[in-house]
Design an enzyme around this catalytic site. Structure first.
Site, PDB file in Angstrom:
ATOM      1  N   HIS A  95     -17.225 107.536 106.577  1.00  0.00           N
ATOM      2  CA  HIS A  95     -16.156 106.634 107.024  1.00  0.00           C
ATOM      3  C   HIS A  95     -15.324 107.357 108.067  1.00  0.00           C
ATOM      4  CE1 HIS A  95     -12.947 103.819 107.284  1.00  0.00           C
ATOM      5  NE2 HIS A  95     -12.068 104.576 106.641  1.00  0.00           N
ATOM      6  N   HIS A  97     -12.387 106.561 111.627  1.00  0.00           N
ATOM      7  CA  HIS A  97     -11.585 105.606 112.400  1.00  0.00           C
ATOM      8  C   HIS A  97     -11.858 105.859 113.877  1.00  0.00           C
ATOM      9  CE1 HIS A  97      -8.990 104.010 109.084  1.00  0.00           C
ATOM     10  NE2 HIS A  97      -9.482 105.096 108.509  1.00  0.00           N
ATOM     11  N   ASP A 120     -32.354 100.537 119.187  1.00  0.00           N
ATOM     12  CA  ASP A 120     -33.090 101.695 118.697  1.00  0.00           C
ATOM     13  C   ASP A 120     -32.573 102.169 117.337  1.00  0.00           C
ATOM     14  OD1 ASP A 120     -34.950 102.011 120.713  1.00  0.00           O
ATOM     15  OD2 ASP A 120     -33.711 103.388 121.883  1.00  0.00           O
ATOM     16  N   HIS A 171      -9.676  97.653 109.827  1.00  0.00           N
ATOM     17  CA  HIS A 171      -9.780  98.976 109.203  1.00  0.00           C
ATOM     18  C   HIS A 171     -10.613  99.931 110.057  1.00  0.00           C
ATOM     19  CE1 HIS A 171     -10.563 101.300 105.168  1.00  0.00           C
ATOM     20  NE2 HIS A 171     -10.171 102.096 106.138  1.00  0.00           N
ATOM     21  N   TYR A 229     -42.125 106.465 118.392  1.00  0.00           N
ATOM     22  CA  TYR A 229     -41.059 107.348 118.868  1.00  0.00           C
ATOM     23  C   TYR A 229     -41.134 108.688 118.129  1.00  0.00           C
ATOM     24  CZ  TYR A 229     -36.387 109.118 119.898  1.00  0.00           C
ATOM     25  OH  TYR A 229     -35.340 109.903 120.294  1.00  0.00           O
TER      26      TYR A 229
END
Length: 232
Positions: A95, A97, A120, A171, A229
């Protein structure tokens, strides 16, 4: 306890400021040992340069109780636990910001797939989960954040492996991966494609997402059963 996992989570957390994804302590990384039902996560409010493998916190997946550690776990711990419960393939969660991804979250907008860089790594638009209600915020905010994310994926029929990230309205972003390192990589990519999308909209406010056949080609070329790839 969980020395190897502690080192991986420590390294992943330290990568956040190196990648420019966090300001001060605005972010966290966790990883899970599913066999033991334990999660290693960053302690709340501790500066990244002060982190060590030893001062990370181990919590139980079942109930969030601290199993090992002298510090309080991240304030987002309950969200991480809900995502681990909802997404069995997730081995690590991040997480942040980060600026551009958070801007899309604050606008309450899905992040469209405008091109192959996005395709991708994320199979189509990255969803923005609905805002939490006042009651959801007041009763069990962090747990309900995880429940709303999981509910968004269920309601939209999204595969959390193919779309390993979400924007939480007002958020910011959460990403996940098979381990903590891949979760950080997905956070880096999410921030970059969010920046590209913003620039695309500035150049052409009416820009349309990439056609489905191009998204399909690029995602499958990297992640499909016949992926070409990389070196295999």
């Amino acid at each position: 306890m969980l020395q190897q996992l502690r080192r991986l989570v420590w390294a992943a957390n330290r990568e956040l400021p190196r990648q420019g994804l966090v300001t001060y302590t605005w972010g966290n990384v966790s990883a899970i040992d599913r066999d033991r039902g334990l999660v290693v996560i960053k302690p709340s409010g501790v500066a990244y340069e002060e982190l060590t493998p030893e001062n990370l916190v181990v919590v139980a997946l079942a109930d969030g109780r601290v199993v090992e550690g002298d510090l309080r776990p991240s304030s987002d711990t309950a969200t991480h636990l809900e995502l681990y419960r909802a997404f069995p393939a997730a081995g690590g969660i991040v997480h942040t910001h980060s600026t551009h991804a958070t801007a899309w979250a604050q606008a309450g907008r899905d992040l469209p797939c405008y091109g192959t860089t996005h395709a991708d790594n994320f199979y189509g638009a990255v969803p923005c989960a609905r805002p939490l209600t006042a009651r959801e915020v007041e009763t069990d905010y962090e747990k309900n954040t995880g429940l709303v994310i999981a509910g968004t994926f269920q309601a939209r029929g999204l595969d959390p492996v193919a779309t390993p990230g979400v924007l939480c309205a007002f958020h910011g972003p959460f990403t996940w991966g098979r381990d903590a390192a891949q979760a950080v990589e997905n956070a880096v990519v999410l921030e970059e494609v969010a920046r590209m999308a913003l620039l695309t909209r500035q150049i052409d406010p009416g820009a349309q997402p990439a056609p489905d056949y191009l998204v399909e080609k690029h995602y499958q070329r990297k992640h499909g059963p016949h992926a070409s790839y990389g070196q295999g």
